[in-house]
Design an enzyme around this catalytic site. Structure first.
Site, PDB file in Angstrom:
ATOM      1  N   LYS A   1       2.885  83.355  40.939  1.00  0.00           N
ATOM      2  CA  LYS A   1       3.720  83.867  41.754  1.00  0.00           C
ATOM      3  C   LYS A   1       5.186  82.991  42.250  1.00  0.00           C
ATOM      4  CE  LYS A   1       1.823  87.677  43.648  1.00  0.00           C
ATOM      5  NZ  LYS A   1       1.243  88.774  45.188  1.00  0.00           N
TER       6      LYS A   1
ATOM      7  N   ASP B   1       6.398  92.932  46.627  1.00  0.00           N
ATOM      8  CA  ASP B   1       5.050  92.823  47.564  1.00  0.00           C
ATOM      9  C   ASP B   1       5.695  93.318  48.798  1.00  0.00           C
ATOM     10  OD1 ASP B   1       3.118  92.392  46.109  1.00  0.00           O
ATOM     11  OD2 ASP B   1       2.863  90.669  46.559  1.00  0.00           O
TER      12      ASP B   1
HETATM   13  P1  NAP Z   1      -2.051  82.367  50.196  1.00  0.00           P
HETATM   14  O1  NAP Z   1      -1.425  82.181  50.547  1.00  0.00           O
HETATM   15  O2  NAP Z   1      -3.695  82.185  50.480  1.00  0.00           O
HETATM   16  O3  NAP Z   1      -1.964  82.854  51.988  1.00  0.00           O
HETATM   17  C1  NAP Z   1      -3.725  82.721  52.503  1.00  0.00           C
HETATM   18  C2  NAP Z   1      -3.215  83.137  54.315  1.00  0.00           C
HETATM   19  O4  NAP Z   1      -4.583  83.050  54.679  1.00  0.00           O
HETATM   20  C3  NAP Z   1      -2.785  81.793  54.942  1.00  0.00           C
HETATM   21  O5  NAP Z   1      -2.040  82.121  55.990  1.00  0.00           O
HETATM   22  C4  NAP Z   1      -3.841  80.774  55.429  1.00  0.00           C
HETATM   23  O6  NAP Z   1      -3.436  80.706  56.598  1.00  0.00           O
HETATM   24  C5  NAP Z   1      -4.688  82.207  56.283  1.00  0.00           C
HETATM   25  N1  NAP Z   1      -5.548  81.893  56.354  1.00  0.00           N
HETATM   26  C6  NAP Z   1      -7.148  81.920  54.626  1.00  0.00           C
HETATM   27  N2  NAP Z   1      -8.148  81.722  55.849  1.00  0.00           N
HETATM   28  C7  NAP Z   1      -8.416  81.848  56.872  1.00  0.00           C
HETATM   29  C8  NAP Z   1      -8.781  81.550  57.510  1.00  0.00           C
HETATM   30  N3  NAP Z   1     -10.562  81.653  57.975  1.00  0.00           N
HETATM   31  N4  NAP Z   1      -8.736  82.645  59.417  1.00  0.00           N
HETATM   32  C9  NAP Z   1      -7.446  82.204  59.219  1.00  0.00           C
HETATM   33  N5  NAP Z   1      -6.272  82.606  58.826  1.00  0.00           N
HETATM   34  C10 NAP Z   1      -7.191  82.259  57.428  1.00  0.00           C
HETATM   35  O7  NAP Z   1      -3.076  84.245  50.325  1.00  0.00           O
HETATM   36  P2  NAP Z   1      -1.504  85.874  49.819  1.00  0.00           P
HETATM   37  O8  NAP Z   1      -1.647  85.565  48.630  1.00  0.00           O
HETATM   38  O9  NAP Z   1      -0.693  85.770  51.085  1.00  0.00           O
HETATM   39  O10 NAP Z   1      -3.020  87.067  50.255  1.00  0.00           O
HETATM   40  C11 NAP Z   1      -3.835  87.113  51.715  1.00  0.00           C
HETATM   41  C12 NAP Z   1      -4.833  88.429  51.192  1.00  0.00           C
HETATM   42  O11 NAP Z   1      -3.449  90.092  51.533  1.00  0.00           O
HETATM   43  C13 NAP Z   1      -5.589  88.072  50.385  1.00  0.00           C
HETATM   44  O12 NAP Z   1      -6.757  88.908  50.951  1.00  0.00           O
HETATM   45  C14 NAP Z   1      -4.736  89.079  49.521  1.00  0.00           C
HETATM   46  O13 NAP Z   1      -5.960  89.970  49.127  1.00  0.00           O
HETATM   47  C15 NAP Z   1      -4.231  90.118  49.835  1.00  0.00           C
HETATM   48  N6  NAP Z   1      -2.948  90.569  49.898  1.00  0.00           N
HETATM   49  C16 NAP Z   1      -2.825  91.974  49.314  1.00  0.00           C
HETATM   50  C17 NAP Z   1      -2.177  92.527  48.865  1.00  0.00           C
HETATM   51  C18 NAP Z   1      -2.225  94.049  48.536  1.00  0.00           C
HETATM   52  O14 NAP Z   1      -1.060  94.788  47.798  1.00  0.00           O
HETATM   53  N7  NAP Z   1      -2.761  95.040  49.236  1.00  0.00           N
HETATM   54  C19 NAP Z   1      -1.035  92.213  48.196  1.00  0.00           C
HETATM   55  C20 NAP Z   1      -1.271  90.208  48.197  1.00  0.00           C
HETATM   56  C21 NAP Z   1      -1.484  90.252  48.898  1.00  0.00           C
HETATM   57  P3  NAP Z   1      -3.465  79.018  56.819  1.00  0.00           P
HETATM   58  O15 NAP Z   1      -1.225  78.870  56.450  1.00  0.00           O
HETATM   59  O16 NAP Z   1      -4.246  78.100  57.724  1.00  0.00           O
HETATM   60  O17 NAP Z   1      -4.394  78.002  55.064  1.00  0.00           O
END
Ligand code: NAP
Length: 269
Positions: free
Chosen positions: A65, A100
């Site tokens: 992305k 998104d």
């Molecule tokens: P990402 O860019 O890897 O970001 C992950 C986020 O989660 C970061 O803020 C990270 O914090 C935090 N995190 C990870 N493990 C954690 C923990 N154990 N405790 C507290 N915070 C934690 O991932 P993303 O693409 O944003 O995706 C995040 C979630 O959204 C995923 O589950 C994904 O499947 C979902 N999602 C859903 C949609 C939808 O259309 N429904 C679209 C996009 C994403 P740090 O900054 O501290 O690492």
């Protein structure tokens, strides 16, 4: 026939093909939606090649992305978010969008939640968190970003209008909030985990959980127990796809058909 698709790595279990193909069938559009899984080093060639081959549009997912931002002309919102999840190859230079963000606002709208003037908390500052924070702020909400790594929350808050930031110890802001988005992966494939203590949830809160496996997360169960509005991650997934379909085709998306196809496949997967 038009070809649309998804580029990511991995894309094996994507729910986008059945959702988009159901929409083509319902609207009589002659198109297919296929998945592509290039190596990270080949994303440049993949986008150039897709354009040369006449592919009409691509969704983009992890890990591409941010990479794709440099390879297309991003629209202003995608440029601010710093990530592209939808490319339109139709006419001239490929244009990059971030649907998104629309997935977030449309999900609240669909559940009758007013964002203008709302106090919002976004937990997470990764890709989903960035899209959610900009979407909520642009819709008129005041946004607080709480993240495990405080520096990531601070960086995001510095570019989102009016936003504040802090660590997970600032999650007590949820007690006074109208809207909460979980944009962390906490709860994904872990039905016993939640990013927000249940004691902060209340009846005047609407919660969107971006996590959609499982569809009913612990956060949503506890929000329902507190009497709040629950919006599962499939709504965000659906409505970012609806936005992409409409950008690509100029046709109103058959939202219910797409929702049914998505939820069918979620229950199978
Ligand atoms: P990402 O860019 O890897 O970001 C992950 C986020 O989660 C970061 O803020 C990270 O914090 C935090 N995190 C990870 N493990 C954690 C923990 N154990 N405790 C507290 N915070 C934690 O991932 P993303 O693409 O944003 O995706 C995040 C979630 O959204 C995923 O589950 C994904 O499947 C979902 N999602 C859903 C949609 C939808 O259309 N429904 C679209 C996009 C994403 P740090 O900054 O501290 O690492």
């Amino acid at each position: 026939m038009q070809v649309y698709g998804l580029v990511g790595n991995p894309v094996g279990h994507s729910l986008s093909p059945p959702m988009h193909e159901a929409a083509y069938e319902a609207t009589g559009i002659d198109a297919r939606y296929v998945t592509f899984e290039p190596e990270r080093s080949a994303i440049d060639a993949a986008i150039t090649g897709a354009d040369a081959l006449g592919i009409a549009g691509l969704n983009v997912t992890i890990p591409f992305k941010q990479d794709v931002l440099e390879l297309v002309e991003p629209d202003p919102l995608a440029a601010r978010i710093g990530a592209v999840n939808t490319i339109d190859f139709g006419g001239g230079e490929p244009t990059g969008y971030n649907t998104d963000a629309a997935g977030v606002t449309r999900a609240f709208d669909r559940h009758g939640v007013e964002l203008d003037g709302a106090a919002a908390v976004v937990v997470g500052a990764g890709g989903a968190g960035r899209a959610a924070a900009f979407a909520l702020a642009d819709a008129g909400a005041t946004v607080h970003i709480a993240n495990r790594t405080v520096a990531n929350a601070d960086e995001l808050a510095s570019v989102v209008p009016g936003a504040t930031s802090g660590g997970l110890d600032t999650l007590d802001r949820v007690c006074d909030a109208d809207v909460l988005v979980n944009a962390t992966s906490v709860g994904m494939d872990a039905p016993d985990e939640t990013p927000v203590p249940a004691s902060y949830l209340h009846a005047d809160l609407a919660v969107l959980d971006a996590v959609y496996t499982p569809i009913e997360t612990r956060l949503l169960r506890e929000t329902a127990d507190a009497g709040g509005v629950t919006i599962d991650g499939a709504w965000m997934l659906l409505l970012q796809g609806v936005e992409a379909f409409e950008l690509w085709t100029g046709v109103d998306a058959p939202v219910e058909v797409m929702n049914a196809a998505l939820r069918d496949h979620l229950s199978i997967g």
